[in-house]
Design a protein around this motif. Sequence first.
Motif, PDB file in Angstrom:
ATOM      1  N   ASP A   1     -27.075  51.532  48.586  1.00 48.53           N
ATOM      2  CA  ASP A   1     -25.695  51.443  48.094  1.00 48.53           C
ATOM      3  C   ASP A   1     -25.208  52.856  47.805  1.00 48.53           C
ATOM      4  O   ASP A   1     -25.513  53.445  46.761  1.00 48.53           O
ATOM      5  N   MET A   2     -24.456  53.426  48.761  1.00 45.68           N
ATOM      6  CA  MET A   2     -24.009  54.813  48.636  1.00 45.68           C
ATOM      7  C   MET A   2     -22.955  54.985  47.552  1.00 45.68           C
ATOM      8  O   MET A   2     -22.669  56.109  47.129  1.00 45.68           O
ATOM      9  N   GLU A   3     -22.367  53.898  47.068  1.00 43.51           N
ATOM     10  CA  GLU A   3     -21.356  53.987  46.016  1.00 43.51           C
ATOM     11  C   GLU A   3     -21.985  53.973  44.627  1.00 43.51           C
ATOM     12  O   GLU A   3     -21.300  54.198  43.628  1.00 43.51           O
ATOM     13  N   ALA A   4     -23.289  53.686  44.550  1.00 41.13           N
ATOM     14  CA  ALA A   4     -23.959  53.635  43.248  1.00 41.13           C
ATOM     15  C   ALA A   4     -24.065  55.039  42.659  1.00 41.13           C
ATOM     16  O   ALA A   4     -24.265  56.037  43.374  1.00 41.13           O
ATOM     17  N   VAL A   5     -23.905  55.154  41.348  1.00 41.30           N
ATOM     18  CA  VAL A   5     -23.955  56.433  40.628  1.00 41.30           C
ATOM     19  C   VAL A   5     -25.017  56.329  39.538  1.00 41.30           C
ATOM     20  O   VAL A   5     -25.124  55.299  38.863  1.00 41.30           O
TER      21      VAL A   5
ATOM     22  N   PRO B   1     -29.904  51.773  44.408  1.00 37.06           N
ATOM     23  CA  PRO B   1     -30.324  50.396  44.704  1.00 37.06           C
ATOM     24  C   PRO B   1     -29.939  50.012  46.126  1.00 37.06           C
ATOM     25  O   PRO B   1     -29.061  50.627  46.736  1.00 37.06           O
ATOM     26  N   MET B   2     -30.619  48.984  46.649  1.00 35.14           N
ATOM     27  CA  MET B   2     -30.322  48.484  47.982  1.00 35.14           C
ATOM     28  C   MET B   2     -29.269  47.383  47.915  1.00 35.14           C
ATOM     29  O   MET B   2     -29.145  46.678  46.911  1.00 35.14           O
ATOM     30  N   LYS B   3     -28.505  47.264  48.998  1.00 30.52           N
ATOM     31  CA  LYS B   3     -27.532  46.175  49.095  1.00 30.52           C
ATOM     32  C   LYS B   3     -27.607  45.590  50.505  1.00 30.52           C
ATOM     33  O   LYS B   3     -28.167  46.201  51.422  1.00 30.52           O
ATOM     34  N   ARG B   4     -27.043  44.418  50.682  1.00 24.18           N
ATOM     35  CA  ARG B   4     -27.072  43.754  51.979  1.00 24.18           C
ATOM     36  C   ARG B   4     -26.249  44.530  52.982  1.00 24.18           C
ATOM     37  O   ARG B   4     -25.124  44.962  52.678  1.00 24.18           O
ATOM     38  N   ASN B   5     -26.783  44.694  54.166  1.00 28.06           N
ATOM     39  CA  ASN B   5     -26.096  45.439  55.221  1.00 28.06           C
ATOM     40  C   ASN B   5     -25.054  44.545  55.883  1.00 28.06           C
ATOM     41  O   ASN B   5     -25.403  43.526  56.491  1.00 28.06           O
ATOM     42  N   PRO B   6     -23.779  44.878  55.777  1.00 26.79           N
ATOM     43  CA  PRO B   6     -22.743  44.024  56.401  1.00 26.79           C
ATOM     44  C   PRO B   6     -22.839  44.002  57.920  1.00 26.79           C
ATOM     45  O   PRO B   6     -22.302  43.093  58.560  1.00 26.79           O
TER      46      PRO B   6
ATOM     47  N   GLN C   1     -35.236  43.670  38.771  1.00 22.16           N
ATOM     48  CA  GLN C   1     -35.133  45.113  38.968  1.00 22.16           C
ATOM     49  C   GLN C   1     -35.599  45.865  37.734  1.00 22.16           C
ATOM     50  O   GLN C   1     -35.387  45.438  36.609  1.00 22.16           O
ATOM     51  N   ARG C   2     -36.228  46.983  37.980  1.00 22.26           N
ATOM     52  CA  ARG C   2     -36.577  47.874  36.875  1.00 22.26           C
ATOM     53  C   ARG C   2     -35.340  48.686  36.527  1.00 22.26           C
ATOM     54  O   ARG C   2     -34.377  48.795  37.289  1.00 22.26           O
ATOM     55  N   ARG C   3     -35.379  49.373  35.371  1.00 25.65           N
ATOM     56  CA  ARG C   3     -34.182  50.057  34.901  1.00 25.65           C
ATOM     57  C   ARG C   3     -33.709  51.134  35.873  1.00 25.65           C
ATOM     58  O   ARG C   3     -32.525  51.389  36.020  1.00 25.65           O
ATOM     59  N   ARG C   4     -34.663  51.773  36.560  1.00 27.62           N
ATOM     60  CA  ARG C   4     -34.257  52.871  37.417  1.00 27.62           C
ATOM     61  C   ARG C   4     -33.519  52.387  38.669  1.00 27.62           C
ATOM     62  O   ARG C   4     -32.939  53.176  39.401  1.00 27.62           O
ATOM     63  N   ASP C   5     -33.594  51.059  38.946  1.00 28.00           N
ATOM     64  CA  ASP C   5     -32.923  50.525  40.133  1.00 28.00           C
ATOM     65  C   ASP C   5     -31.485  50.122  39.868  1.00 28.00           C
ATOM     66  O   ASP C   5     -30.805  49.645  40.769  1.00 28.00           O
ATOM     67  N   THR C   6     -31.031  50.281  38.619  1.00 29.68           N
ATOM     68  CA  THR C   6     -29.699  49.768  38.270  1.00 29.68           C
ATOM     69  C   THR C   6     -28.625  50.787  38.528  1.00 29.68           C
ATOM     70  O   THR C   6     -28.658  51.891  38.132  1.00 29.68           O
TER      71      THR C   6
END
Length: 541
Positions: A262-266, A320-325, A536-541
């Motif tokens: 998820d490239m939008e995750a910060v 984190p990972m997200k589903r690939n559209p 998920q562990r905290r670092r994946d959020t």
Amino acid sequence: MIMMGHFALLVFLAFASMQLLCIAADHDAAIFYDSFEEPFNGRWIVSDKDDYKGIWEHSKSEGHDDYGLLVTEKARKYAIVKELEEPVNLRDGTTVLQYEARFQNGLECGGAYLKYLRPQEAGWKPKEFDNGSPYSIMFGPDICGLTNKVHFILKQKNPKSGEYVEHHLIDPPRVPSDKLSHVYTAILKPDNEISILIDGEVKKKGNFLSAQDFDPPITPAKTIPDPNEKKPEDWDDRVRIPDPNAVKPDDWDENAPMEIEDMEAVKPEGWLDDESEEIDDPEATKPEDWDDEEDGVWEAPKIDNPKCQTAPGCGEWKRPMKRNPAFKGIWNPPLVDNPNYKGIWKPRDIPNPNYFELDKPYFDPIAAIGIEIWTMQEGILFDNILIAKDENVAESYRDTTWKPKFVVEKEKQKAEEEAAGSDDLGGFQKTVFDVLYKFADIPFLSKYKLQILDFIEKAEKQPNLTIGVLVSIVVVILTAIFMLIFSGKKQQPRVEKKTEAAADTSNDQGSSGEKPAEEEKEEEKENETGGAAPRQRRRDT
């Protein structure tokens, strides 16, 4: 007043005398009867076979002065037999087989059935009685694992082959799940009707010559599929086939991954990159008797890092990972109606060369009664074994030998439940369970019968689970109803060439007509974790 007292006494004595006369008459009407009031030694013969080490005992039924034949040890094989004075002809009029059995320690894993043996000319000896000894009928309760039934098995000689075949009564009654005395009755009538009674109540009726009542049927089918006929090589029985004209779209990428970052995750503010999620316990100390040479280098045990408890996360942060559209998976052509479909092939029926007709089953005479069982529980008591030619005689025995004991045991059970403050089967619950047992016997629920019965037994043993169990049973019943409705809407296979298009169900799953392999794997993974994504562990959020 004195005159009235004398009159009442005379009436009572007359009534008692009539009862005694009736009982005596019933005893005279019985072909065989053993109450086990006297020791069985000398009357019943215990097998000498090495496998049968179980010890029989002449013992009182728990809570009574009434004696019976007792199984004394668990995890043993038992075999004992009693020869009749004369063989009993089962083809002559009505025959009633009846006896009592009590699982004094409750149902666990054990058999309590009787074998009604053929004459010794069939090839057996009392001292060598075992599971191979030839019998005509096997009847009685058996429970262990998935087995829970009151057997009725007829072993009949096939007039065509000369071989003896076991014919099992289909859908026999279940064994009562308690510690009480129960009386089991099988009534064989001259019109081929068979009735199984438990405690005098009819639990199963059937007909010996009905294919719906015995497996395998006592009378074979008139026709059978031709065993020599083979399906033609060009016979196409596929209702739908992959569309041969379909072409994979140019933009279909089978190699696209199912998930992407998820490239939008910060990274959350306050994330502690330089802190580990676990640290050495600062309060731990090396044991005094620790020897580095023998025990290795001592390391303090780990504890959760207290700094991470207030921070959004610790350690290296990763997106984190997200589903690939763009994920589509493996492409498959959609399904279409098969223009060459010929229907479901089956061989033609031919006359059954092994067919024969019977007016009634071929019953071998009964020359002895045997008990040959393997059991993982002790405390099984046999009593009041009866063979008679009159249903009324059997009923009279039930009323005079079984019923008084059962009433006492039932009252004692009720008192114990009230004393414990837990009536496992209150009035309302008992009514509900009785209804549910009737539901379990509905034909269209036969596929789910064992599952429903297991739910009911759990609720009987643990009343606090009753509501949850009822909900489970309702779900099973509704599922069966929906399956029945929708299965009725399915296209029935036809032998002639199909002319109508079958309903296209592939559109629900995209143009491929099937779920992509990667998507199926993801669903399997979700099913293994109860349908929820991994925590998920905290670092994946």
